[in-house]
Design a protein around this motif. Structure first.
Motif, PDB file in Angstrom:
ATOM      1  N   ASP A  56      -1.113  -1.242  -0.459  1.00 18.24           N
ATOM      2  CA  ASP A  56      -1.816  -2.304   0.264  1.00 18.24           C
ATOM      3  C   ASP A  56      -2.799  -1.742   1.286  1.00 18.24           C
ATOM      4  O   ASP A  56      -3.865  -2.320   1.502  1.00 18.24           O
ATOM      5  CB  ASP A  56      -0.818  -3.259   0.928  1.00 18.24           C
ATOM      6  CG  ASP A  56      -0.066  -4.102  -0.098  1.00 18.24           C
ATOM      7  OD1 ASP A  56      -0.641  -4.403  -1.165  1.00 18.24           O
ATOM      8  OD2 ASP A  56       1.095  -4.457   0.173  1.00 18.24           O
ATOM      9  N   ASP A  57      -2.455  -0.604   1.925  1.00 16.30           N
ATOM     10  CA  ASP A  57      -3.382   0.045   2.860  1.00 16.30           C
ATOM     11  C   ASP A  57      -4.659   0.469   2.132  1.00 16.30           C
ATOM     12  O   ASP A  57      -5.777   0.236   2.615  1.00 16.30           O
ATOM     13  CB  ASP A  57      -2.754   1.293   3.497  1.00 16.30           C
ATOM     14  CG  ASP A  57      -1.566   0.992   4.391  1.00 16.30           C
ATOM     15  OD1 ASP A  57      -1.464  -0.139   4.908  1.00 16.30           O
ATOM     16  OD2 ASP A  57      -0.736   1.913   4.567  1.00 16.30           O
ATOM     17  N   ASP A  62      -4.647  -6.146  -9.877  1.00 15.77           N
ATOM     18  CA  ASP A  62      -5.668  -6.047  -8.850  1.00 15.77           C
ATOM     19  C   ASP A  62      -6.876  -5.277  -9.367  1.00 15.77           C
ATOM     20  O   ASP A  62      -7.645  -4.724  -8.594  1.00 15.77           O
ATOM     21  CB  ASP A  62      -5.108  -5.336  -7.609  1.00 15.77           C
ATOM     22  CG  ASP A  62      -4.058  -6.159  -6.893  1.00 15.77           C
ATOM     23  OD1 ASP A  62      -4.242  -7.383  -6.814  1.00 15.77           O
ATOM     24  OD2 ASP A  62      -3.076  -5.578  -6.426  1.00 15.77           O
ATOM     25  N   LYS A 121      -5.795  -0.628  -0.761  1.00 13.88           N
ATOM     26  CA  LYS A 121      -6.492  -1.816  -1.254  1.00 13.88           C
ATOM     27  C   LYS A 121      -7.330  -2.438  -0.134  1.00 13.88           C
ATOM     28  O   LYS A 121      -8.493  -2.790  -0.343  1.00 13.88           O
ATOM     29  CB  LYS A 121      -5.491  -2.830  -1.801  1.00 13.88           C
ATOM     30  CG  LYS A 121      -6.134  -4.070  -2.350  1.00 13.88           C
ATOM     31  CD  LYS A 121      -5.097  -5.036  -2.883  1.00 13.88           C
ATOM     32  CE  LYS A 121      -5.754  -6.329  -3.333  1.00 13.88           C
ATOM     33  NZ  LYS A 121      -4.780  -7.317  -3.765  1.00 13.88           N
ATOM     34  N   SER A 172       4.484  -2.600  -5.389  1.00 13.38           N
ATOM     35  CA  SER A 172       3.144  -3.132  -5.584  1.00 13.38           C
ATOM     36  C   SER A 172       2.626  -2.908  -6.999  1.00 13.38           C
ATOM     37  O   SER A 172       1.713  -3.572  -7.437  1.00 13.38           O
ATOM     38  CB  SER A 172       2.168  -2.463  -4.601  1.00 13.38           C
ATOM     39  OG  SER A 172       2.530  -2.752  -3.285  1.00 13.38           O
TER      40      SER A 172
END
Length: 142
Positions: free
Chosen positions: A117-118, A9, A120, A4
């Motif tokens: 991702d968790d 982001d 985010k 990631s």
């Protein structure tokens, strides 16, 4: 997680200050990296409840990433201090949410082990994009 990294982001946290209260060094380092990647600014990493409270007193974070168990005790005092100032808390724990002490029951939770991702997704729910970087609902007489 490694796959990631390198994504752009950085707009999610939009420069918001984040206090990380975590006693496991590798998890704290990972949290710092993810917060940085998401455009946040870590204002401190506290491995104990007392250090988290001292850092909270000396800074104005937009949110706190808080491990439930810090250095052998629970971090309920940090939850209380954050609530008094209107600072959102994202709880990080490997325990089942229902098994946590009452002070943590109504807080958003990021289960360990977590991924980029968790984190985010959890931060996206806690601080929807487009919301102001300032903490909403905070009133101070200083």
């Amino acid at each position: 997680y490694r796959g990631s990294m390198g994504r752009m982001d950085g707009s999610l946290l939009d420069g918001r200050a984040v206090l990380v209260a975590e006693d496991e060094v590798m998890i704290a380092m990972l949290a710092e990296d993810v917060i940085d990647e998401l455009g946040g600014r870590v204002v401190g990493v506290a491995p104990t409840c007392d250090e988290a409270l001292a850092m909270l007193a000396d800074s104005d974070p937009a949110l706190i990433l808080l491990d439930v168990n810090l250095d052998g005790g629970t971090s309920e005092r940090v939850v209380e201090a954050a609530a008094a100032r209107g600072i959102p808390v994202l709880v990080s724990s490997g325990s089942d949410h229902k098994a946590l002490p009452p002070a943590f029951q109504n807080l958003p939770m990021l289960g360990k082990p977590w991924t980029f991702d968790d984190m985010k997704a959890a931060l996206g729910e806690l601080l929807p994009s487009g919301s102001a970087p300032a903490v909403q609902g905070t009133s101070r007489n200083s």
